[in-house]
Motif scaffolding. Structure first.
Motif, PDB file in Angstrom:
ATOM      1  N   VAL A  99     -10.295  -3.831 -20.192  1.00 23.09           N
ATOM      2  CA  VAL A  99     -10.050  -2.386 -20.269  1.00 23.09           C
ATOM      3  C   VAL A  99      -8.802  -2.107 -21.106  1.00 23.09           C
ATOM      4  CG1 VAL A  99     -11.177  -1.854 -18.076  1.00 23.09           C
ATOM      5  CG2 VAL A  99      -8.741  -2.393 -18.096  1.00 23.09           C
ATOM      6  N   PRO A 100      -8.742  -0.941 -21.755  1.00 21.82           N
ATOM      7  CA  PRO A 100      -7.610  -0.614 -22.628  1.00 21.82           C
ATOM      8  C   PRO A 100      -6.482   0.135 -21.924  1.00 21.82           C
ATOM      9  CG  PRO A 100      -9.329   1.001 -22.940  1.00 21.82           C
ATOM     10  CD  PRO A 100      -9.843   0.035 -21.894  1.00 21.82           C
ATOM     11  N   VAL A 101      -6.505   0.169 -20.592  1.00 23.87           N
ATOM     12  CA  VAL A 101      -5.450   0.853 -19.838  1.00 23.87           C
ATOM     13  C   VAL A 101      -4.773  -0.173 -18.931  1.00 23.87           C
ATOM     14  CG1 VAL A 101      -6.630   3.071 -19.908  1.00 23.87           C
ATOM     15  CG2 VAL A 101      -7.054   1.524 -17.986  1.00 23.87           C
ATOM     16  N   PRO A 102      -3.543   0.121 -18.472  1.00 25.02           N
ATOM     17  CA  PRO A 102      -2.851  -0.857 -17.626  1.00 25.02           C
ATOM     18  C   PRO A 102      -3.591  -1.116 -16.313  1.00 25.02           C
ATOM     19  CG  PRO A 102      -1.330   0.811 -18.451  1.00 25.02           C
ATOM     20  CD  PRO A 102      -2.700   1.287 -18.788  1.00 25.02           C
ATOM     21  N   VAL A 103      -3.597  -2.382 -15.920  1.00 24.32           N
ATOM     22  CA  VAL A 103      -4.166  -2.808 -14.646  1.00 24.32           C
ATOM     23  C   VAL A 103      -3.054  -3.442 -13.812  1.00 24.32           C
ATOM     24  CG1 VAL A 103      -5.805  -4.339 -13.484  1.00 24.32           C
ATOM     25  CG2 VAL A 103      -6.461  -3.198 -15.616  1.00 24.32           C
ATOM     26  N   ILE A 104      -2.902  -2.982 -12.579  1.00 23.74           N
ATOM     27  CA  ILE A 104      -1.954  -3.579 -11.640  1.00 23.74           C
ATOM     28  C   ILE A 104      -2.750  -3.960 -10.401  1.00 23.74           C
ATOM     29  CG2 ILE A 104       0.113  -3.231 -10.240  1.00 23.74           C
ATOM     30  CD1 ILE A 104       1.064  -1.186 -12.270  1.00 23.74           C
ATOM     31  N   THR A 105      -3.132  -5.207 -10.323  1.00 28.50           N
ATOM     32  CA  THR A 105      -4.012  -5.626  -9.236  1.00 28.50           C
ATOM     33  C   THR A 105      -3.288  -5.796  -7.912  1.00 28.50           C
ATOM     34  OG1 THR A 105      -3.659  -7.909  -9.943  1.00 28.50           O
ATOM     35  CG2 THR A 105      -5.691  -6.840 -10.679  1.00 28.50           C
ATOM     36  N   SER A 106      -1.989  -6.128  -7.962  1.00 30.32           N
ATOM     37  CA  SER A 106      -1.330  -6.594  -6.744  1.00 30.32           C
ATOM     38  C   SER A 106       0.177  -6.407  -6.813  1.00 30.32           C
ATOM     39  CB  SER A 106      -1.638  -8.091  -6.559  1.00 30.32           C
ATOM     40  OG  SER A 106      -0.890  -8.659  -5.510  1.00 30.32           O
ATOM     41  N   SER A 107       0.775  -6.191  -5.652  1.00 32.20           N
ATOM     42  CA  SER A 107       2.238  -6.106  -5.578  1.00 32.20           C
ATOM     43  C   SER A 107       2.898  -7.436  -5.906  1.00 32.20           C
ATOM     44  CB  SER A 107       2.667  -5.639  -4.190  1.00 32.20           C
ATOM     45  OG  SER A 107       2.248  -6.552  -3.200  1.00 32.20           O
ATOM     46  N   VAL A 190       8.495  -8.306  -0.182  1.00 28.72           N
ATOM     47  CA  VAL A 190       7.314  -7.822  -0.898  1.00 28.72           C
ATOM     48  C   VAL A 190       6.113  -7.929   0.031  1.00 28.72           C
ATOM     49  CG1 VAL A 190       5.790  -8.159  -2.879  1.00 28.72           C
ATOM     50  CG2 VAL A 190       8.253  -8.533  -3.128  1.00 28.72           C
ATOM     51  N   LEU A 191       5.463  -6.804   0.268  1.00 26.85           N
ATOM     52  CA  LEU A 191       4.257  -6.794   1.095  1.00 26.85           C
ATOM     53  C   LEU A 191       3.062  -7.034   0.187  1.00 26.85           C
ATOM     54  CD1 LEU A 191       5.000  -3.692   3.367  1.00 26.85           C
ATOM     55  CD2 LEU A 191       5.582  -6.097   3.775  1.00 26.85           C
ATOM     56  N   GLU A 192       2.469  -8.219   0.297  1.00 24.02           N
ATOM     57  CA  GLU A 192       1.294  -8.538  -0.527  1.00 24.02           C
ATOM     58  C   GLU A 192       0.110  -7.654  -0.205  1.00 24.02           C
ATOM     59  OE1 GLU A 192      -2.617  -9.588  -0.217  1.00 24.02           O
ATOM     60  OE2 GLU A 192      -1.390 -10.453   1.371  1.00 24.02           O
ATOM     61  N   CYS A 193      -0.124  -7.441   1.075  1.00 22.30           N
ATOM     62  CA  CYS A 193      -1.346  -6.786   1.550  1.00 22.30           C
ATOM     63  C   CYS A 193      -1.302  -5.285   1.311  1.00 22.30           C
ATOM     64  CB  CYS A 193      -1.526  -7.098   3.037  1.00 22.30           C
ATOM     65  SG  CYS A 193      -2.983  -6.341   3.766  1.00 22.30           S
ATOM     66  N   ASP A 213       5.996  -2.651  -2.182  1.00 22.21           N
ATOM     67  CA  ASP A 213       4.572  -2.865  -1.966  1.00 22.21           C
ATOM     68  C   ASP A 213       3.810  -2.216  -3.111  1.00 22.21           C
ATOM     69  OD1 ASP A 213       4.368  -0.077  -1.368  1.00 22.21           O
ATOM     70  OD2 ASP A 213       4.839  -0.486   0.733  1.00 22.21           O
ATOM     71  N   LEU A 214       2.493  -2.232  -3.033  1.00 19.97           N
ATOM     72  CA  LEU A 214       1.721  -1.698  -4.150  1.00 19.97           C
ATOM     73  C   LEU A 214       1.800  -0.179  -4.226  1.00 19.97           C
ATOM     74  CD1 LEU A 214       0.000  -2.480  -6.531  1.00 19.97           C
ATOM     75  CD2 LEU A 214      -2.027  -2.414  -5.056  1.00 19.97           C
ATOM     76  N   GLU A 215       1.882   0.493  -3.100  1.00 21.80           N
ATOM     77  CA  GLU A 215       1.986   1.951  -3.125  1.00 21.80           C
ATOM     78  C   GLU A 215       3.248   2.396  -3.858  1.00 21.80           C
ATOM     79  OE1 GLU A 215       2.300   5.872  -0.224  1.00 21.80           O
ATOM     80  OE2 GLU A 215       2.904   3.913   0.523  1.00 21.80           O
TER      81      GLU A 215
END
Length: 234
Positions: A99-107, A190-193, A213-215
């Motif tokens: 994909v041509p947009v940023p991807v952030i899969t995980s914290s 860092v909260l992985e989940c 965290d990811l949020e």
């Protein structure tokens, strides 16, 4: 990238596991997490992607459906794409490549940029060194998992429709306290989940450390992008 440059159509795309367990606000897969922040979001479920298949089995058969979901969200106008499971850091490169947009899969991806991080994970036994390497986590970063069979872990793995939120919070806080007790050098937690952000404040209060965290990361990235767009428009 259809609509990605349009303020009207741009949105955060979240690839979500196929689950029914409760997701309180703060959980990445909870729509209220984004509405309360004023962020337009679309959640795209990957059929058959259970927590067990993603976390414990890390089933390679799911990569194709996750790629399809990422492409679909980007085609629809997502400006940023994320996921509802930190273990998908293992597929960060594959998802970003399509994909041509940023991807952030995980914290986990932010560990390299944080001072003396320590990780609280949903399942320490499944967070293999190879996955941590793919996420760019510095070698030797301490990892502490939830107690096996605790409320939060067991309910999610069973995809139960009920969850004792107070006990789930205690589960996460207890894991964080074990982390900092065993590794007092940890300066950032860092909260992985992605199901753990609802308990972030409780972890900060208990450990006395800043918690990422990811949020929190997605909120910061989205707001920076919006601010840049506003400056360019002005």
């Amino acid at each position: 990238m259809n609509g990605s440059d349009s303020g009207e159509k741009a949105f955060l795309g979240v690839i979500v596991l196929d689950t029914r367990f409760p997701r309180p606000p703060g959980d990445i897969g909870c729509p209220q997490t984004w509405t309360r922040a004023g962020i337009p979001a679309r959640l795209r479920v990957v059929p058959g992607a259970s927590a067990r298949r993603v976390v414990q089995q890390q089933d390679p058969a799911l990569l194709g459906p996750f790629i399809d979901a990422a492409r679909s969200l980007a085609d629809d106008g997502a400006r940023l794409i994320s996921t509802s499971c930190g273990f998908l850091a293992g597929w960060q490169a594959e998802l970003q490549a399509v994909v041509p947009v940023p991807v952030i899969t995980s914290s986990l991806l932010q560990c390299a940029d944080l001072p003396a991080p320590g990780i609280v994970t949903f399942d320490a036994a499944s967070l293999h060194p190879s996955l941590l390497r793919k996420a760019g986590v510095p070698a030797g970063t301490p990892v502490q998992g939830l107690a096996p069979g605790c409320e939060l872990q067991s309910r999610i793995l069973a995809d139960d429709s009920v969850l004792d939120l107070a006990q789930a919070q205690q589960d996460v806080v207890a894991a964080a306290m074990r982390l900092v007790s065993r590794h007092p050098q940890v300066r950032t937690v860092v909260l992985e989940c992605t199901n753990m952000p609802p308990y972030r404040a409780a972890v900060e209060a208990a450990t006395g450390r800043p918690v990422h965290d990811l949020e929190t990361w997605l909120l910061a990235v989205w707001r920076r992008a919006q601010s840049s767009s506003t400056r360019r428009a002005g």
